[in-house]
Design a protein around this motif. Sequence first.
Motif, PDB file in Angstrom:
ATOM      1  N   GLY A 101       0.641  -1.254  -0.029  1.00 42.22           N
ATOM      2  CA  GLY A 101       0.037   0.109  -0.023  1.00 42.22           C
ATOM      3  C   GLY A 101       0.736   1.347   0.000  1.00 42.22           C
ATOM      4  O   GLY A 101       0.323   2.350   0.023  1.00 42.22           O
ATOM      5  N   ILE A 103       4.018   3.356  -1.599  1.00 38.64           N
ATOM      6  CA  ILE A 103       5.082   3.417  -2.813  1.00 38.64           C
ATOM      7  C   ILE A 103       6.172   4.162  -2.688  1.00 38.64           C
ATOM      8  O   ILE A 103       6.847   4.368  -3.856  1.00 38.64           O
ATOM      9  CB  ILE A 103       4.196   4.050  -4.181  1.00 38.64           C
ATOM     10  N   HIS A 104       6.345   4.764  -1.442  1.00 39.06           N
ATOM     11  CA  HIS A 104       7.549   5.392  -1.372  1.00 39.06           C
ATOM     12  C   HIS A 104       8.840   4.306  -1.293  1.00 39.06           C
ATOM     13  O   HIS A 104       8.915   3.444  -0.470  1.00 39.06           O
ATOM     14  CB  HIS A 104       7.621   5.917  -0.050  1.00 39.06           C
ATOM     15  N   ASP A 105       9.654   4.740  -2.344  1.00 42.74           N
ATOM     16  CA  ASP A 105      10.834   3.556  -2.249  1.00 42.74           C
ATOM     17  C   ASP A 105      12.277   4.167  -2.213  1.00 42.74           C
ATOM     18  O   ASP A 105      13.302   3.541  -2.376  1.00 42.74           O
ATOM     19  CB  ASP A 105      10.692   2.572  -3.409  1.00 42.74           C
ATOM     20  N   SER A 149      10.361  -1.099   5.108  1.00 46.07           N
ATOM     21  CA  SER A 149      10.316   0.555   5.229  1.00 46.07           C
ATOM     22  C   SER A 149       8.580   0.823   5.020  1.00 46.07           C
ATOM     23  O   SER A 149       7.911   0.192   4.400  1.00 46.07           O
ATOM     24  CB  SER A 149      10.941   1.070   3.731  1.00 46.07           C
ATOM     25  N   THR A 153       1.486   6.678   7.806  1.00 48.11           N
ATOM     26  CA  THR A 153       0.920   6.156   9.219  1.00 48.11           C
ATOM     27  C   THR A 153      -0.112   5.116   8.750  1.00 48.11           C
ATOM     28  O   THR A 153      -0.391   4.276   9.605  1.00 48.11           O
ATOM     29  CB  THR A 153       0.235   7.202   9.811  1.00 48.11           C
TER      30      THR A 153
HETATM   31 CO1  HCB Z   1       4.770  11.080  -0.219  1.00 49.88          CO
HETATM   32  N1  HCB Z   1       4.207  11.493   1.675  1.00 49.88           N
HETATM   33  N2  HCB Z   1       2.951  10.623  -0.583  1.00 49.88           N
HETATM   34  N3  HCB Z   1       5.382  10.803  -1.974  1.00 49.88           N
HETATM   35  N4  HCB Z   1       6.419  11.728   0.538  1.00 49.88           N
HETATM   36  C1  HCB Z   1       5.405  11.664   2.655  1.00 49.88           C
HETATM   37  C2  HCB Z   1       5.782  10.625   3.076  1.00 49.88           C
HETATM   38  C3  HCB Z   1       4.643  12.721   3.839  1.00 49.88           C
HETATM   39  C4  HCB Z   1       4.938  12.362   5.240  1.00 49.88           C
HETATM   40  C5  HCB Z   1       4.512  14.216   3.354  1.00 49.88           C
HETATM   41  C6  HCB Z   1       3.736  14.944   4.199  1.00 49.88           C
HETATM   42  O1  HCB Z   1       2.489  15.277   4.432  1.00 49.88           O
HETATM   43  N5  HCB Z   1       4.285  15.744   5.104  1.00 49.88           N
HETATM   44  C7  HCB Z   1       3.154  12.038   3.641  1.00 49.88           C
HETATM   45  C8  HCB Z   1       2.649  10.929   4.676  1.00 49.88           C
HETATM   46  C9  HCB Z   1       1.687  11.351   5.861  1.00 49.88           C
HETATM   47  C10 HCB Z   1       1.463  10.426   6.841  1.00 49.88           C
HETATM   48  O2  HCB Z   1       1.176   9.353   6.483  1.00 49.88           O
HETATM   49  N6  HCB Z   1       1.685  10.552   7.985  1.00 49.88           N
HETATM   50  C11 HCB Z   1       3.127  11.686   2.377  1.00 49.88           C
HETATM   51  C12 HCB Z   1       1.840  11.332   1.501  1.00 49.88           C
HETATM   52  C13 HCB Z   1       0.657  11.583   2.183  1.00 49.88           C
HETATM   53  C14 HCB Z   1       1.821  10.782   0.323  1.00 49.88           C
HETATM   54  C15 HCB Z   1       0.635  10.342  -0.602  1.00 49.88           C
HETATM   55  C16 HCB Z   1      -0.610   9.839  -0.046  1.00 49.88           C
HETATM   56  C17 HCB Z   1       0.305  11.716  -1.206  1.00 49.88           C
HETATM   57  C18 HCB Z   1      -1.250  11.822  -2.015  1.00 49.88           C
HETATM   58  O3  HCB Z   1      -1.210  11.028  -2.790  1.00 49.88           O
HETATM   59  N7  HCB Z   1      -2.108  12.392  -1.760  1.00 49.88           N
HETATM   60  C19 HCB Z   1       1.369   9.562  -1.802  1.00 49.88           C
HETATM   61  C20 HCB Z   1       1.433   8.160  -1.291  1.00 49.88           C
HETATM   62  C21 HCB Z   1       0.581   7.208  -2.096  1.00 49.88           C
HETATM   63  C22 HCB Z   1       1.029   5.710  -1.597  1.00 49.88           C
HETATM   64  O4  HCB Z   1       2.287   5.575  -1.155  1.00 49.88           O
HETATM   65  N8  HCB Z   1      -0.028   4.855  -1.504  1.00 49.88           N
HETATM   66  C23 HCB Z   1       2.576  10.025  -1.581  1.00 49.88           C
HETATM   67  C24 HCB Z   1       3.232   9.914  -2.905  1.00 49.88           C
HETATM   68  C25 HCB Z   1       4.655  10.430  -3.037  1.00 49.88           C
HETATM   69  C26 HCB Z   1       5.580  10.798  -4.229  1.00 49.88           C
HETATM   70  C27 HCB Z   1       5.147   9.517  -5.126  1.00 49.88           C
HETATM   71  C28 HCB Z   1       5.354  12.040  -4.769  1.00 49.88           C
HETATM   72  C29 HCB Z   1       6.948  10.779  -3.574  1.00 49.88           C
HETATM   73  C30 HCB Z   1       7.382   9.337  -3.712  1.00 49.88           C
HETATM   74  C31 HCB Z   1       8.541   8.446  -4.541  1.00 49.88           C
HETATM   75  C32 HCB Z   1       9.310   7.431  -4.352  1.00 49.88           C
HETATM   76  O5  HCB Z   1       9.716   7.107  -3.174  1.00 49.88           O
HETATM   77  N9  HCB Z   1       9.470   6.778  -5.322  1.00 49.88           N
HETATM   78  C33 HCB Z   1       6.753  11.186  -2.320  1.00 49.88           C
HETATM   79  C34 HCB Z   1       7.948  11.595  -1.393  1.00 49.88           C
HETATM   80  C35 HCB Z   1       9.150  11.873  -1.992  1.00 49.88           C
HETATM   81  C36 HCB Z   1       7.600  12.005   0.036  1.00 49.88           C
HETATM   82  C37 HCB Z   1       8.542  12.736   1.080  1.00 49.88           C
HETATM   83  C38 HCB Z   1       8.640  14.258   0.466  1.00 49.88           C
HETATM   84  C39 HCB Z   1       9.919  12.254   0.987  1.00 49.88           C
HETATM   85  C40 HCB Z   1      10.007  10.610   1.373  1.00 49.88           C
HETATM   86  C41 HCB Z   1      11.464  10.256   0.881  1.00 49.88           C
HETATM   87  O6  HCB Z   1      11.980   9.751  -0.031  1.00 49.88           O
HETATM   88  N10 HCB Z   1      12.565  10.973   1.841  1.00 49.88           N
HETATM   89  C42 HCB Z   1       7.941  12.488   2.180  1.00 49.88           C
HETATM   90  C43 HCB Z   1       8.087  13.443   3.362  1.00 49.88           C
HETATM   91  C44 HCB Z   1       8.903  12.860   4.549  1.00 49.88           C
HETATM   92  O7  HCB Z   1       9.215  11.773   4.582  1.00 49.88           O
HETATM   93  N11 HCB Z   1       9.122  13.771   5.438  1.00 49.88           N
HETATM   94  C45 HCB Z   1       6.135  12.414   1.897  1.00 49.88           C
HETATM   95  C46 HCB Z   1      13.961  10.484   1.516  1.00 49.88           C
HETATM   96  C47 HCB Z   1      14.365   9.391   2.022  1.00 49.88           C
HETATM   97  C48 HCB Z   1      15.917   9.318   2.044  1.00 49.88           C
HETATM   98  O8  HCB Z   1      14.115   9.246   3.549  1.00 49.88           O
HETATM   99  O9  HCB Z   1      12.885   8.432   5.575  1.00 49.88           O
HETATM  100  O10 HCB Z   1      12.486   7.536   3.141  1.00 49.88           O
HETATM  101  P1  HCB Z   1      13.497   7.903   4.199  1.00 49.88           P
HETATM  102  O11 HCB Z   1      14.379   6.827   4.488  1.00 49.88           O
HETATM  103  C49 HCB Z   1      15.637   7.160   5.060  1.00 49.88           C
HETATM  104  C50 HCB Z   1      15.328   6.497   6.772  1.00 49.88           C
HETATM  105  O12 HCB Z   1      13.597   6.683   6.986  1.00 49.88           O
HETATM  106  C51 HCB Z   1      15.646   5.331   6.660  1.00 49.88           C
HETATM  107  O13 HCB Z   1      16.915   5.157   5.869  1.00 49.88           O
HETATM  108  C52 HCB Z   1      16.438   5.828   4.895  1.00 49.88           C
HETATM  109  C53 HCB Z   1      17.727   6.618   4.279  1.00 49.88           C
HETATM  110  O14 HCB Z   1      18.517   7.697   5.281  1.00 49.88           O
HETATM  111  N12 HCB Z   1      14.929   3.873   6.204  1.00 49.88           N
HETATM  112  C54 HCB Z   1      14.962   2.612   6.688  1.00 49.88           C
HETATM  113  C55 HCB Z   1      13.758   3.869   5.407  1.00 49.88           C
HETATM  114  N13 HCB Z   1      13.354   2.641   5.364  1.00 49.88           N
HETATM  115  C56 HCB Z   1      14.072   1.971   5.792  1.00 49.88           C
HETATM  116  C57 HCB Z   1      14.079   0.774   6.065  1.00 49.88           C
HETATM  117  C58 HCB Z   1      14.836   0.188   7.207  1.00 49.88           C
HETATM  118  O15 HCB Z   1      14.757  -1.253   7.221  1.00 49.88           O
HETATM  119  C59 HCB Z   1      15.687   0.720   7.757  1.00 49.88           C
HETATM  120  C60 HCB Z   1      15.755   2.038   7.728  1.00 49.88           C
END
Ligand code: HCB
Length: 214
Positions: A101, A103-105, A149, A153
């Motif tokens: 569910g 798609i964040h990768d 990952s 929420t």
């Molecule tokens: Co997305 N999104 N998004 N998003 N998105 C977030 C996650 C929000 C927090 C943004 C916000 O509102 N502030 C939010 C989630 C709110 C919540 O649930 N509380 C959100 C939302 C709501 C959504 C949609 C639902 C938006 C919509 O459609 N209305 C939708 C999701 C659809 C779905 O998944 N079903 C969506 C879509 C998108 C994209 C497509 C535009 C894009 C994703 C592209 C992709 O991944 N291919 C996107 C992005 C980029 C984000 C933000 C801006 C950045 C995420 C990211 O890549 N961070 C994010 C904001 C945020 O996270 N603060 C936002 C950079 C990486 C390097 O950090 O934390 O993922 P990371 O990984 C770290 C760390 O956590 C750890 O190591 C990594 C490297 O240092 N780690 C692990 C991660 N996974 C690990 C696993 C392990 O075992 C160990 C360590």
Amino acid sequence: MSEDVLKRLKEAVVNYDVELAVEISKEVITTGFDPLKAIEQGLGEGLKIVGDKFEAGEVFLPMLMMAAQAMKESLAILEPALAKGVSRKVLGKVVVGTVEGDIHDIGKSIVAAMLTASGFEVHDLGADTPTSKFIAKAKEVDADLIGMSALLTTTMTKMSEVINALKEAGLRQKVKVMIGGAPVSTAWAEKIGADAYAEDAIAAVDAAKKLCGK
Ligand code: HCB
């Protein structure tokens, strides 16, 4: 090239400039700048800013997607450089994936690249991974560790589903579990019975080494 490159990478993502981010990433490779630093302190910081603006309603989804695209295309250039100079001794077998569910990768892919670069055999299931796929892959490759990952929420609860499925398959003693992603924490790991929470890719490698007894 100096710390200035981090600022330029950050700005390229903040300005949704995919071409510029790619260009600077190529510069990172040719000048031998630390690719992990470029990913985490340059591109990642930019993405954080755009994410915060998205949350505040200051930018909309297409912009967030462009910023993510800048990060992804840059990662394609930088990730191979992370894997250089790795010893071939396998430290452990890890199955990684973003839960169903979700798609964040981007973060998951960085973790996968860093684990590979550190000497783990990594099986990356990609994003939106059903629980059954985690279990089947862990069985197939005789995994030591699953790294999950979740960025939403609404999807973080899938992590406990995978842990329960591991128990049902009789694999929980053998297969350790690490979790990560913005909404999860050490407290969540304790609550669902995961073995470790990692806040970034460096912490993920440290945790994987500990959990695999290295
Ligand atoms: Co997305 N999104 N998004 N998003 N998105 C977030 C996650 C929000 C927090 C943004 C916000 O509102 N502030 C939010 C989630 C709110 C919540 O649930 N509380 C959100 C939302 C709501 C959504 C949609 C639902 C938006 C919509 O459609 N209305 C939708 C999701 C659809 C779905 O998944 N079903 C969506 C879509 C998108 C994209 C497509 C535009 C894009 C994703 C592209 C992709 O991944 N291919 C996107 C992005 C980029 C984000 C933000 C801006 C950045 C995420 C990211 O890549 N961070 C994010 C904001 C945020 O996270 N603060 C936002 C950079 C990486 C390097 O950090 O934390 O993922 P990371 O990984 C770290 C760390 O956590 C750890 O190591 C990594 C490297 O240092 N780690 C692990 C991660 N996974 C690990 C696993 C392990 O075992 C160990 C360590």
